[in-house]
Scaffold this active site. Structure first.
Site, PDB file in Angstrom:
ATOM      1  N   ASP A 217      -0.168   3.960  -4.034  1.00 35.25           N
ATOM      2  CA  ASP A 217      -0.337   3.265  -5.530  1.00 35.25           C
ATOM      3  C   ASP A 217      -0.005   3.779  -6.347  1.00 35.25           C
ATOM      4  OD1 ASP A 217      -0.874   0.528  -6.267  1.00 35.25           O
ATOM      5  OD2 ASP A 217      -2.543   1.589  -7.131  1.00 35.25           O
ATOM      6  N   GLU A 241       4.901   3.645  -4.588  1.00 36.86           N
ATOM      7  CA  GLU A 241       5.343   2.019  -5.343  1.00 36.86           C
ATOM      8  C   GLU A 241       5.858   2.606  -7.073  1.00 36.86           C
ATOM      9  OE1 GLU A 241       2.923  -1.092  -7.088  1.00 36.86           O
ATOM     10  OE2 GLU A 241       1.596   0.722  -7.797  1.00 36.86           O
TER      11      GLU A 241
END
Length: 504
Positions: A217, A241
């Site tokens: 993330d 990400e």
């Protein structure tokens, strides 16, 4: 606690896979119950790791051989600004598990159950920040750092400042996400103590729970030179990400991690299809070509997706099912690793977070939905293409120019030829593949694996195709299909029979 073997899957091994993304709390309950779940309440609804185990047949029957689950570590207990951490992204202790999802043995059982089926486990992780409720309203805020384990002190975090300038990379990396009511305390990844904790943690997490890959993330909020050793410590495929529509900004992160979720292409696909005929399909080709040139390893290691937990579902803005079917086709026919967000197969249509995090059990796991059938065929086609062409995973897609460049796209990745359109269900679209493309022989039979309809190339190997109702086509030479397989086997048998007659 028992332990499970890890496949230690490399990026190359992951390219053969297709991934089903799960929000753990919203997928299934181990006791097979079906409680109500109001997404607007932003609370735990009861999904857990045992629930995922109970529905592996459902996932595998669609052709998926890997799953990506929510972060597994302990999150803040109670509420932040009235919301619960059902999604798993509000870490409080990296060395404990989220008890709402199950016990350590449950996570190990999930990993083992997947491996017994030859499937991979990808776990979502957060490195950039931890979360705690402020203990005062003063500015800067104060926190009980003893709750943030194993760090325990303010010196392991950047000083409080909320990101204010996304054009300033230092600001992006060293200031905090969130706001005063929902502060995400930014780990100081310039601090050697913090860095060593994170490198050791990820190594142990992977080995203790048999994890085969990691989705990382908020990657762009951590300095780039942190990532290579982190990925090395993990020892498995890492996909990050990096929220951006710019290939040039995203590309450097493919040097530190194996690759990224391909957001630049995602945004191009969204604009092309969500806007219907006013969208420009040619932009997809432009972005993909740019990514092939700039990403490390081209686009072969990227995660290819059209929905996820952070973005509105396709059907929140598009009701035309022909366009929906075109969009869903995209991840399976390009260079990247296909990722399907749970609920797409059921036609879920939630908008922005939290509406796009619906409970899948409320669908009854219906296996007779038209999109589910299409996804099953797309997975089968990709696997057959990999089997038929040893170079499939290493040859980049090419785009064959079309007269209607804004509304049609022809994507070649032999033996696949995908013909997509944003014209919608009231349109009739055509594609032309010249003999100079060098794809086919004269009078060759091609099969649309989404319908099993056939088309024949011209005497010079050229191809003209028309679709009614704006539906996508994914063509494969009949000779590339298996007469004993599940994908258009009748057409494959006819082709093999014709070949036998031709050679008598």
């Amino acid at each position: 606690m028992s332990f499970t073997a890890v496949f230690a899957a490399s990026a190359d091994e992951w390219t053969k896979r297709s991934i089903y993304q799960i929000v753990t709390d919203r997928f299934a309950l181990g006791n097979d119950s079906s409680p109500s779940c109001d997404t607007s309440e932003k609370k735990y609804c009861g999904g857990n790791w045992q629930g995922i185990i109970s529905k592996l047949d459902y996932i595998q029957s669609m052709g998926f051989d890997a799953i990506w689950i929510s972060p597994v570590v302990e999150n803040i207990d109670g509420a932040m600004s009235g919301d619960k951490a059902y999604h798993g992204y509000w870490t409080q202790n990296i060395n404990s598990l989220n008890a709402n999802f199950g016990l350590a043995d449950d996570l190990i059982s999930l990993s083992s159950a997947l491996h017994d089926r030859g499937m991979y486990l990808m776990v979502d992780i957060v490195v950039n920040h931890l979360v705690a409720n402020p203990t005062s309203d003063s500015q800067p805020q104060t926190f009980d750092y003893s709750l943030l384990q194993p760090f325990g002190g303010a010196d392991c975090f950047h000083s409080e400042c909320f990101i204010s300038d996304y054009n300033n990379q230092t600001n992006v990396e060293q200031c905090w996400l969130g706001y005063s009511g929902l502060p995400l305390l930014d780990l100081d990844t310039e601090n050697s103590t913090t860095v060593n904790i994170m490198y050791n943690w990820i190594k142990n997490l992977v080995s203790d729970y048999g994890i085969d890959g990691l989705r990382v993330d908020t990657v762009k909020h951590v300095r780039k030179d942190f990532w290579p050793e982190f990925a090395s410590s993990a020892g498995v495929y890492t996909v990050g990400e990096v929220l951006t529509g710019e290939v040039g900004y995203a590309a450097p992160y493919t040097e530190g991690l194996d690759s990224i979720l391909d957001y630049p292409t995602y945004f191009a696909v969204q604009k092309a299809f969500i806007n219907g005929v006013s969208g420009d399909m040619a932009t997809i080709a432009e972005i993909v070509t740019e990514a092939q040139k700039q990403y490390n390893h081209g686009a072969f290691y990227v995660g290819s997706f059209v929905e996820n937990h952070d973005n509105p579902r396709i059907q929140s803005t598009v009701s035309d099912q022909s366009i929906v079917k075109n969009v869903i086709t995209w991840p399976f026919i390009n260079d990247g690793i296909p990722i399907l967000y749970y609920g797409q197969e059921q036609g879920y249509h939630g908008g922005n977070d939290p509406a796009n995090r619906e409970a899948l059990w409320l669908s009854g796991f219906d296996e007779n939905k038209p999109l589910l059938a299409q996804i099953k065929n797309l997975n089968a086609a990709r696997k057959q293409a990999i089997s038929y062409n040893p170079s499939f995973l290493n040859n980049p897609v090419t785009f064959i120019p079309q007269p209607s460049a804004s509304s049609t796209l022809a994507i070649s990745k032999p033996p696949l030829l995908a013909l997509l359109t944003n014209g919608g269900s009231s349109s009739t679209e055509s594609w032309s593949i010249p003999s100079s493309a060098g794809l086919y022989n004269a009078n060759e039979t091609l099969v649309d694996v989404l319908t099993c309809d056939t088309v024949i190339t011209g005497s010079d190997g050229s191809l003209s195709v028309t679709t009614s109702q704006g539906l996508p086509k994914v063509l494969m030479p009949a000779k590339s299909l298996s007469a004993t397989g599940s994908l258009c086997s009748t057409e494959a048998e006819r082709s093999s029979g014709a070949n036998r007659i031709d050679h008598q």
